[in-house]
Design a protein around this motif. Sequence first.
Motif, PDB file in Angstrom:
ATOM      1  N   UNK A 136       0.808  -1.226   0.000  1.00  0.00           N
ATOM      2  CA  UNK A 136       0.000   0.000   0.000  1.00  0.00           C
ATOM      3  C   UNK A 136       0.841   1.276   0.000  1.00  0.00           C
ATOM      4  N   UNK A 137       2.142   1.167   0.059  1.00  0.00           N
ATOM      5  CA  UNK A 137       3.034   2.312   0.244  1.00  0.00           C
ATOM      6  C   UNK A 137       2.895   3.427  -0.789  1.00  0.00           C
ATOM      7  N   UNK A 138       2.586   3.077  -2.015  1.00  0.00           N
ATOM      8  CA  UNK A 138       2.620   4.049  -3.111  1.00  0.00           C
ATOM      9  C   UNK A 138       1.239   4.364  -3.666  1.00  0.00           C
ATOM     10  N   UNK A 139       0.195   3.982  -2.984  1.00  0.00           N
ATOM     11  CA  UNK A 139      -1.154   4.219  -3.463  1.00  0.00           C
ATOM     12  C   UNK A 139      -1.651   3.068  -4.317  1.00  0.00           C
ATOM     13  N   UNK A 140      -2.816   3.263  -4.895  1.00  0.00           N
ATOM     14  CA  UNK A 140      -3.480   2.191  -5.649  1.00  0.00           C
ATOM     15  C   UNK A 140      -3.017   2.077  -7.090  1.00  0.00           C
ATOM     16  N   UNK A 141      -2.304   3.080  -7.579  1.00  0.00           N
ATOM     17  CA  UNK A 141      -1.816   3.061  -8.963  1.00  0.00           C
ATOM     18  C   UNK A 141      -0.313   3.320  -8.968  1.00  0.00           C
ATOM     19  N   UNK A 142       0.362   3.060 -10.076  1.00  0.00           N
ATOM     20  CA  UNK A 142       1.809   3.285 -10.152  1.00  0.00           C
ATOM     21  C   UNK A 142       2.231   4.748 -10.324  1.00  0.00           C
ATOM     22  N   UNK A 143       1.294   5.685 -10.281  1.00  0.00           N
ATOM     23  CA  UNK A 143       1.642   7.096 -10.531  1.00  0.00           C
ATOM     24  C   UNK A 143       2.790   7.575  -9.639  1.00  0.00           C
ATOM     25  N   UNK A 144       2.728   7.282  -8.344  1.00  0.00           N
ATOM     26  CA  UNK A 144       3.778   7.729  -7.426  1.00  0.00           C
ATOM     27  C   UNK A 144       5.101   7.013  -7.705  1.00  0.00           C
ATOM     28  N   UNK A 145       5.032   5.726  -8.040  1.00  0.00           N
ATOM     29  CA  UNK A 145       6.248   4.981  -8.383  1.00  0.00           C
ATOM     30  C   UNK A 145       6.919   5.590  -9.613  1.00  0.00           C
ATOM     31  N   UNK A 146       6.128   5.920 -10.617  1.00  0.00           N
ATOM     32  CA  UNK A 146       6.672   6.540 -11.834  1.00  0.00           C
ATOM     33  C   UNK A 146       7.321   7.871 -11.500  1.00  0.00           C
ATOM     34  N   UNK A 147       6.661   8.654 -10.658  1.00  0.00           N
ATOM     35  CA  UNK A 147       7.171   9.975 -10.278  1.00  0.00           C
ATOM     36  C   UNK A 147       8.476   9.850  -9.489  1.00  0.00           C
ATOM     37  N   UNK A 148       8.530   8.915  -8.542  1.00  0.00           N
ATOM     38  CA  UNK A 148       9.698   8.776  -7.679  1.00  0.00           C
ATOM     39  C   UNK A 148      10.896   8.117  -8.363  1.00  0.00           C
ATOM     40  N   UNK A 149      10.623   7.101  -9.186  1.00  0.00           N
ATOM     41  CA  UNK A 149      11.706   6.271  -9.715  1.00  0.00           C
ATOM     42  C   UNK A 149      11.856   6.313 -11.234  1.00  0.00           C
ATOM     43  N   UNK A 150      10.864   6.756 -11.939  1.00  0.00           N
ATOM     44  CA  UNK A 150      10.949   6.841 -13.387  1.00  0.00           C
ATOM     45  C   UNK A 150      10.686   5.532 -14.093  1.00  0.00           C
ATOM     46  N   UNK A 151      11.375   4.479 -13.653  1.00  0.00           N
ATOM     47  CA  UNK A 151      11.183   3.173 -14.284  1.00  0.00           C
ATOM     48  C   UNK A 151      11.410   2.049 -13.273  1.00  0.00           C
ATOM     49  N   UNK A 152      11.027   0.863 -13.668  1.00  0.00           N
ATOM     50  CA  UNK A 152      11.077  -0.297 -12.782  1.00  0.00           C
ATOM     51  C   UNK A 152      12.503  -0.629 -12.373  1.00  0.00           C
ATOM     52  N   UNK A 153      13.450  -0.515 -13.299  1.00  0.00           N
ATOM     53  CA  UNK A 153      14.833  -0.848 -12.964  1.00  0.00           C
ATOM     54  C   UNK A 153      15.378   0.049 -11.855  1.00  0.00           C
ATOM     55  N   UNK A 154      15.089   1.339 -11.919  1.00  0.00           N
ATOM     56  CA  UNK A 154      15.523   2.244 -10.852  1.00  0.00           C
ATOM     57  C   UNK A 154      14.867   1.880  -9.524  1.00  0.00           C
TER      58      UNK A 154
END
Length: 162
Positions: A122-140
């Motif tokens: 639950x750390x980043x919300x229900x969608x990947x929007x925050x993950x994209x904003x924080x890390x840019x991509x999955x590898x990062x």
Amino acid sequence: MGRDITQCHPRLQEAAAKLQEQCRAQGLNIKIGECFRSKEEQDALYAQGRTKPGSIVTNAPGSSYSSMHQWGVAFDFFKNVSGHEYDDISFFNRVGAIGKSLGLEWGGDWTSPVDKPHLQLADWGSTPAKLKQLYGNVDNFKKTWGEPKVNWKGTGVKICLR
């Protein structure tokens, strides 16, 4: 599809192990299904019901990295009873409640789409929007994970095929 829990975030692996342990103690015969999905796997699911036969099962195309599965922070579960994997609402409600008690977000609480077999960090919300904003991509993002504390060897859990 992606059914290897060891490709998921270490904390999700820990939660999955605890979930299985608590479900077993309550007589709930659970299996982990979909875990991390590649862009190609997500695109194949997105095509289902659109350009390929079958029912629509996701609104997230792989190219947009809009599925939490693609970020390694979600898994799906099912009842480990052949022919009855998804037909017991009570089972999903009970497992969802256990998942929530472990701090996971349960797709059964969503209004659209309701996704009872789905649990995620639950750390980043229900969608990947925050993950994209924080890390840019999955590898990062994966570079921040650290080592898993769960040893799946000998458990038969690493790859859960139906």
